[in-house]
Design a protein around this motif. Structure first.
Motif, PDB file in Angstrom:
ATOM      1  N   LEU A  30       1.263  -1.353  -0.003  1.00 51.93           N
ATOM      2  CA  LEU A  30      -0.268  -0.123  -0.026  1.00 51.93           C
ATOM      3  C   LEU A  30       1.378   1.031  -0.004  1.00 51.93           C
ATOM      4  O   LEU A  30       1.786   1.233   1.157  1.00 51.93           O
ATOM      5  N   ALA A  31       0.622   2.251  -0.979  1.00 50.10           N
ATOM      6  CA  ALA A  31       1.208   3.141  -0.946  1.00 50.10           C
ATOM      7  C   ALA A  31       1.039   4.268  -1.686  1.00 50.10           C
ATOM      8  O   ALA A  31       0.245   3.836  -3.062  1.00 50.10           O
ATOM      9  N   PRO A  32       1.387   5.855  -1.392  1.00 51.59           N
ATOM     10  CA  PRO A  32       0.818   6.851  -2.234  1.00 51.59           C
ATOM     11  C   PRO A  32       1.091   5.959  -4.077  1.00 51.59           C
ATOM     12  O   PRO A  32       2.072   5.508  -4.110  1.00 51.59           O
ATOM     13  N   GLY A  49       4.316  13.983  10.532  1.00 52.75           N
ATOM     14  CA  GLY A  49       5.430  13.428  11.278  1.00 52.75           C
ATOM     15  C   GLY A  49       4.619  12.479  12.797  1.00 52.75           C
ATOM     16  O   GLY A  49       5.371  11.915  13.819  1.00 52.75           O
ATOM     17  N   SER A  50       3.921  12.487  12.696  1.00 52.68           N
ATOM     18  CA  SER A  50       2.530  12.435  13.674  1.00 52.68           C
ATOM     19  C   SER A  50       2.292  10.907  13.196  1.00 52.68           C
ATOM     20  O   SER A  50       3.076  10.309  12.450  1.00 52.68           O
ATOM     21  N   GLU A  51       1.696   9.421  14.453  1.00 51.02           N
ATOM     22  CA  GLU A  51       1.420   8.093  13.692  1.00 51.02           C
ATOM     23  C   GLU A  51       0.289   8.012  14.270  1.00 51.02           C
ATOM     24  O   GLU A  51      -0.250   8.150  14.697  1.00 51.02           O
ATOM     25  N   VAL A  52      -0.778   7.220  13.226  1.00 54.67           N
ATOM     26  CA  VAL A  52      -2.234   6.869  13.244  1.00 54.67           C
ATOM     27  C   VAL A  52      -2.429   5.690  12.761  1.00 54.67           C
ATOM     28  O   VAL A  52      -1.624   4.943  12.495  1.00 54.67           O
ATOM     29  N   LEU A  73       2.226  15.693   1.309  1.00 52.98           N
ATOM     30  CA  LEU A  73       1.878  15.582   0.731  1.00 52.98           C
ATOM     31  C   LEU A  73       2.785  15.069  -0.049  1.00 52.98           C
ATOM     32  O   LEU A  73       2.854  14.277  -1.432  1.00 52.98           O
ATOM     33  N   SER A  74       3.599  15.978  -0.170  1.00 52.39           N
ATOM     34  CA  SER A  74       4.738  16.228  -1.211  1.00 52.39           C
ATOM     35  C   SER A  74       5.878  15.076  -0.704  1.00 52.39           C
ATOM     36  O   SER A  74       6.856  14.799  -2.136  1.00 52.39           O
ATOM     37  N   ALA A  75       5.169  14.123  -0.014  1.00 55.09           N
ATOM     38  CA  ALA A  75       6.855  13.007   0.154  1.00 55.09           C
ATOM     39  C   ALA A  75       6.091  12.053  -1.137  1.00 55.09           C
ATOM     40  O   ALA A  75       5.211  11.236  -1.195  1.00 55.09           O
ATOM     41  N   ARG A  76       7.376  11.091  -0.856  1.00 49.74           N
ATOM     42  CA  ARG A  76       7.157  10.326  -1.611  1.00 49.74           C
ATOM     43  C   ARG A  76       7.517   8.860  -1.063  1.00 49.74           C
ATOM     44  O   ARG A  76       8.078   8.711  -0.036  1.00 49.74           O
TER      45      ARG A  76
END
Ligand code: CU
Length: 76
Positions: A30-32, A49-52, A73-76
């Motif tokens: 599962l990935a962007p 930076g937080s965790e869900v 959102l800009s992260a890969r």
């Protein structure tokens, strides 16, 4: 819900995906930009930076607890 991202006519679109099937011993990523978990109706904005904590429900009654790290959102 599970979403799938596809490129249609040069546009990236997301669509709901039915249940996922994973063969024994197989890996599903599962990935962007591909299959992903889409969180909806959030009670508050998510901070990068937080965790869900998430609980994925498995057919047959099992569950799988995972932790997702919030990325911009800009992260890969
Ligand atoms: Cu989505």
């Amino acid at each position: 819900m599970i979403h799938d991202t596809r490129l249609e006519d040069g546009q990236s679109t997301m669509r709901p995906h039915e249940r996922l099937s994973i063969a024994p011993g197989a890996t599903l990523r599962l990935a962007p930009g591909g299959l992903h978990v889409m969180l909806q109706a959030l009670a508050h904005p998510l901070t990068p930076g937080s965790e869900v904590p998430l609980v994925l429900l498995l057919e047959g009654g099992g569950s799988l607890a995972v932790t997702a790290r919030v990325r911009p959102l800009s992260a890969r």
